[in-house]
Design a protein around this motif. Structure first.
Motif, PDB file in Angstrom:
ATOM      1  N   GLY A  32      -3.925  -9.605   6.941  1.00  0.00           N
ATOM      2  CA  GLY A  32      -3.687  -9.040   8.269  1.00  0.00           C
ATOM      3  C   GLY A  32      -3.086 -10.050   9.221  1.00  0.00           C
ATOM      4  N   THR A  33      -3.331 -11.324   8.967  1.00  0.00           N
ATOM      5  CA  THR A  33      -2.815 -12.384   9.835  1.00  0.00           C
ATOM      6  C   THR A  33      -1.410 -12.843   9.446  1.00  0.00           C
ATOM      7  OG1 THR A  33      -3.895 -14.038   8.433  1.00  0.00           O
ATOM      8  CG2 THR A  33      -5.111 -13.281  10.376  1.00  0.00           C
ATOM      9  N   THR A  34      -0.900 -12.378   8.307  1.00  0.00           N
ATOM     10  CA  THR A  34       0.441 -12.767   7.866  1.00  0.00           C
ATOM     11  C   THR A  34       1.463 -12.293   8.892  1.00  0.00           C
ATOM     12  OG1 THR A  34      -0.217 -12.551   5.548  1.00  0.00           O
ATOM     13  CG2 THR A  34       2.151 -12.609   6.017  1.00  0.00           C
ATOM     14  N   GLU A  35       2.317 -13.201   9.324  1.00  0.00           N
ATOM     15  CA  GLU A  35       3.342 -12.859  10.305  1.00  0.00           C
ATOM     16  C   GLU A  35       4.603 -12.385   9.591  1.00  0.00           C
ATOM     17  OE1 GLU A  35       5.191 -14.729  14.394  1.00  0.00           O
ATOM     18  OE2 GLU A  35       3.887 -15.947  13.146  1.00  0.00           O
ATOM     19  N   LEU A  36       5.113 -11.239  10.041  1.00  0.00           N
ATOM     20  CA  LEU A  36       6.318 -10.661   9.456  1.00  0.00           C
ATOM     21  C   LEU A  36       7.431 -10.588  10.485  1.00  0.00           C
ATOM     22  CD1 LEU A  36       4.798  -7.616   7.539  1.00  0.00           C
ATOM     23  CD2 LEU A  36       5.375  -9.859   6.618  1.00  0.00           C
ATOM     24  N   ILE A  37       8.665 -10.621   9.997  1.00  0.00           N
ATOM     25  CA  ILE A  37       9.847 -10.397  10.835  1.00  0.00           C
ATOM     26  C   ILE A  37      10.541  -9.164  10.261  1.00  0.00           C
ATOM     27  CG2 ILE A  37      12.047 -11.313  11.622  1.00  0.00           C
ATOM     28  CD1 ILE A  37      10.824 -14.140  11.143  1.00  0.00           C
ATOM     29  N   ILE A  38      10.600  -8.099  11.072  1.00  0.00           N
ATOM     30  CA  ILE A  38      11.230  -6.855  10.648  1.00  0.00           C
ATOM     31  C   ILE A  38      12.526  -6.690  11.446  1.00  0.00           C
ATOM     32  CG2 ILE A  38      10.931  -4.365  10.325  1.00  0.00           C
ATOM     33  CD1 ILE A  38       8.759  -5.957   8.893  1.00  0.00           C
ATOM     34  N   LEU A  54      -1.722   4.098   3.149  1.00  0.00           N
ATOM     35  CA  LEU A  54      -0.344   3.649   3.063  1.00  0.00           C
ATOM     36  C   LEU A  54       0.178   3.508   4.488  1.00  0.00           C
ATOM     37  CD1 LEU A  54       2.291   3.204   1.324  1.00  0.00           C
ATOM     38  CD2 LEU A  54       2.739   5.618   1.723  1.00  0.00           C
ATOM     39  N   TYR A  55       0.656   2.321   4.828  1.00  0.00           N
ATOM     40  CA  TYR A  55       1.196   2.052   6.163  1.00  0.00           C
ATOM     41  C   TYR A  55       2.709   1.909   6.071  1.00  0.00           C
ATOM     42  CZ  TYR A  55      -3.644   0.846   7.255  1.00  0.00           C
ATOM     43  OH  TYR A  55      -5.006   0.884   7.435  1.00  0.00           O
ATOM     44  N   SER A  56       3.435   2.681   6.861  1.00  0.00           N
ATOM     45  CA  SER A  56       4.887   2.551   6.950  1.00  0.00           C
ATOM     46  C   SER A  56       5.209   1.824   8.241  1.00  0.00           C
ATOM     47  CB  SER A  56       5.554   3.932   6.960  1.00  0.00           C
ATOM     48  OG  SER A  56       5.356   4.564   5.740  1.00  0.00           O
ATOM     49  N   ILE A  57       5.801   0.646   8.117  1.00  0.00           N
ATOM     50  CA  ILE A  57       6.117  -0.177   9.286  1.00  0.00           C
ATOM     51  C   ILE A  57       7.609  -0.098   9.552  1.00  0.00           C
ATOM     52  CG2 ILE A  57       6.080  -2.502  10.249  1.00  0.00           C
ATOM     53  CD1 ILE A  57       3.584  -3.023   8.548  1.00  0.00           C
ATOM     54  N   LYS A  58       7.950   0.488  10.707  1.00  0.00           N
ATOM     55  CA  LYS A  58       9.351   0.669  11.097  1.00  0.00           C
ATOM     56  C   LYS A  58       9.696  -0.098  12.367  1.00  0.00           C
ATOM     57  CE  LYS A  58       8.792   5.265   9.327  1.00  0.00           C
ATOM     58  NZ  LYS A  58       7.793   6.196   9.742  1.00  0.00           N
ATOM     59  N   THR A  59       8.681  -0.641  13.031  1.00  0.00           N
ATOM     60  CA  THR A  59       8.884  -1.362  14.278  1.00  0.00           C
ATOM     61  C   THR A  59       9.600  -2.675  14.021  1.00  0.00           C
ATOM     62  OG1 THR A  59       6.848  -0.425  15.164  1.00  0.00           O
ATOM     63  CG2 THR A  59       7.705  -2.377  16.269  1.00  0.00           C
ATOM     64  N   THR A  60      10.676  -2.936  14.767  1.00  0.00           N
ATOM     65  CA  THR A  60      11.390  -4.205  14.609  1.00  0.00           C
ATOM     66  C   THR A  60      10.689  -5.281  15.430  1.00  0.00           C
ATOM     67  OG1 THR A  60      12.870  -3.681  16.430  1.00  0.00           O
ATOM     68  CG2 THR A  60      13.598  -3.067  14.239  1.00  0.00           C
ATOM     69  N   SER A  64       2.057 -10.081  13.501  1.00  0.00           N
ATOM     70  CA  SER A  64       1.174 -10.080  12.331  1.00  0.00           C
ATOM     71  C   SER A  64       1.113  -8.676  11.751  1.00  0.00           C
ATOM     72  CB  SER A  64      -0.226 -10.548  12.726  1.00  0.00           C
ATOM     73  OG  SER A  64      -0.843  -9.583  13.554  1.00  0.00           O
ATOM     74  N   VAL A  65       0.730  -8.582  10.500  1.00  0.00           N
ATOM     75  CA  VAL A  65       0.620  -7.291   9.829  1.00  0.00           C
ATOM     76  C   VAL A  65      -0.341  -6.386  10.591  1.00  0.00           C
ATOM     77  CG1 VAL A  65      -0.181  -6.129   7.732  1.00  0.00           C
ATOM     78  CG2 VAL A  65       1.197  -8.201   7.547  1.00  0.00           C
ATOM     79  N   SER A  66      -1.507  -6.913  10.984  1.00  0.00           N
ATOM     80  CA  SER A  66      -2.504  -6.081  11.669  1.00  0.00           C
ATOM     81  C   SER A  66      -1.985  -5.542  13.001  1.00  0.00           C
ATOM     82  CB  SER A  66      -3.812  -6.839  11.860  1.00  0.00           C
ATOM     83  OG  SER A  66      -3.606  -8.032  12.556  1.00  0.00           O
ATOM     84  N   LYS A  67      -1.148  -6.296  13.698  1.00  0.00           N
ATOM     85  CA  LYS A  67      -0.569  -5.804  14.958  1.00  0.00           C
ATOM     86  C   LYS A  67       0.529  -4.782  14.688  1.00  0.00           C
ATOM     87  CE  LYS A  67      -1.660  -9.739  17.859  1.00  0.00           C
ATOM     88  NZ  LYS A  67      -1.154 -10.850  18.659  1.00  0.00           N
ATOM     89  N   LEU A  68       1.343  -5.023  13.662  1.00  0.00           N
ATOM     90  CA  LEU A  68       2.438  -4.110  13.356  1.00  0.00           C
ATOM     91  C   LEU A  68       1.941  -2.723  12.949  1.00  0.00           C
ATOM     92  CD1 LEU A  68       4.906  -6.446  11.439  1.00  0.00           C
ATOM     93  CD2 LEU A  68       5.364  -5.277  13.589  1.00  0.00           C
ATOM     94  N   ILE A  69       0.873  -2.645  12.157  1.00  0.00           N
ATOM     95  CA  ILE A  69       0.418  -1.332  11.689  1.00  0.00           C
ATOM     96  C   ILE A  69      -0.177  -0.485  12.810  1.00  0.00           C
ATOM     97  CG2 ILE A  69       0.078  -2.067   9.306  1.00  0.00           C
ATOM     98  CD1 ILE A  69      -2.892  -2.214   9.815  1.00  0.00           C
ATOM     99  N   LYS A  70      -0.506  -1.108  13.943  1.00  0.00           N
ATOM    100  CA  LYS A  70      -1.074  -0.373  15.082  1.00  0.00           C
ATOM    101  C   LYS A  70      -0.012   0.169  16.037  1.00  0.00           C
ATOM    102  CE  LYS A  70      -5.351  -2.975  14.960  1.00  0.00           C
ATOM    103  NZ  LYS A  70      -6.191  -3.969  15.620  1.00  0.00           N
ATOM    104  N   LYS A  71       1.232  -0.244  15.869  1.00  0.00           N
ATOM    105  CA  LYS A  71       2.301   0.194  16.772  1.00  0.00           C
ATOM    106  C   LYS A  71       2.554   1.688  16.614  1.00  0.00           C
ATOM    107  CE  LYS A  71       3.752  -4.021  18.115  1.00  0.00           C
ATOM    108  NZ  LYS A  71       4.098  -4.514  19.401  1.00  0.00           N
TER     109      LYS A  71
END
Length: 129
Positions: A32-38, A54-60, A64-71
């Motif tokens: 969850g703490t892994t930082e991603l660049i989309i 299953l989490y689909s992450i479309k936010t650019t 972190s993963v945990s923050k992105l899945i909440k967008k």
């Protein structure tokens, strides 16, 4: 929580502890703490094996993963037990072919990854005509 990369479109990256960027790959295990660049025109799908979601992450952007899945723009799907087992077998099974859309959206090539019984990986480029 731990997540498994199930699908990739475009060229998202993960930020390593050293600060360097690394390409995201299918079957990567993320925290969850892994930082991603989309980047724009990219998205990823992650599986949480503990909750069978299953989490689909479309936010650019970069987060972190945990923050992105909440967008708001991203979606979460609760998988049925049967479908979850199918997906996990697909991720960890032998002699499975997985199509990856890792090329830029404007190109017409795709890579096909074949995982063999001895866990070696064969990559074939498929050109659409």
């Amino acid at each position: 929580k731990k997540y498994i990369v199930y699908s990739i479109t475009g060229k998202p990256k993960k930020v390593l502890k050293s600060g360097k960027r690394s390409s995201l790959k299918l079957r990567d295990k993320l925290k969850g703490t892994t930082e991603l660049i989309i980047p724009v025109d990219a998205n990823i799908e992650l599986i949480d094996s503990a909750s069978q979601k299953l989490y689909s992450i479309k936010t650019t952007g970069r987060a972190s993963v945990s923050k992105l899945i909440k967008k708001e723009r991203n979606t979460t799907v609760q998988l049925s037990k049967r479908y979850f087992n199918y997906v996990m077998a697909e991720l960890h099974g032998n002699k499975q072919t997985v199509t990856i859309s890792v090329s830029d959206p404007a190109t017409i090539t795709r890579d096909s990854v074949v995982v063999t019984e001895d866990s070696s990986v064969i990559i074939r480029e498929i050109k659409e005509e």
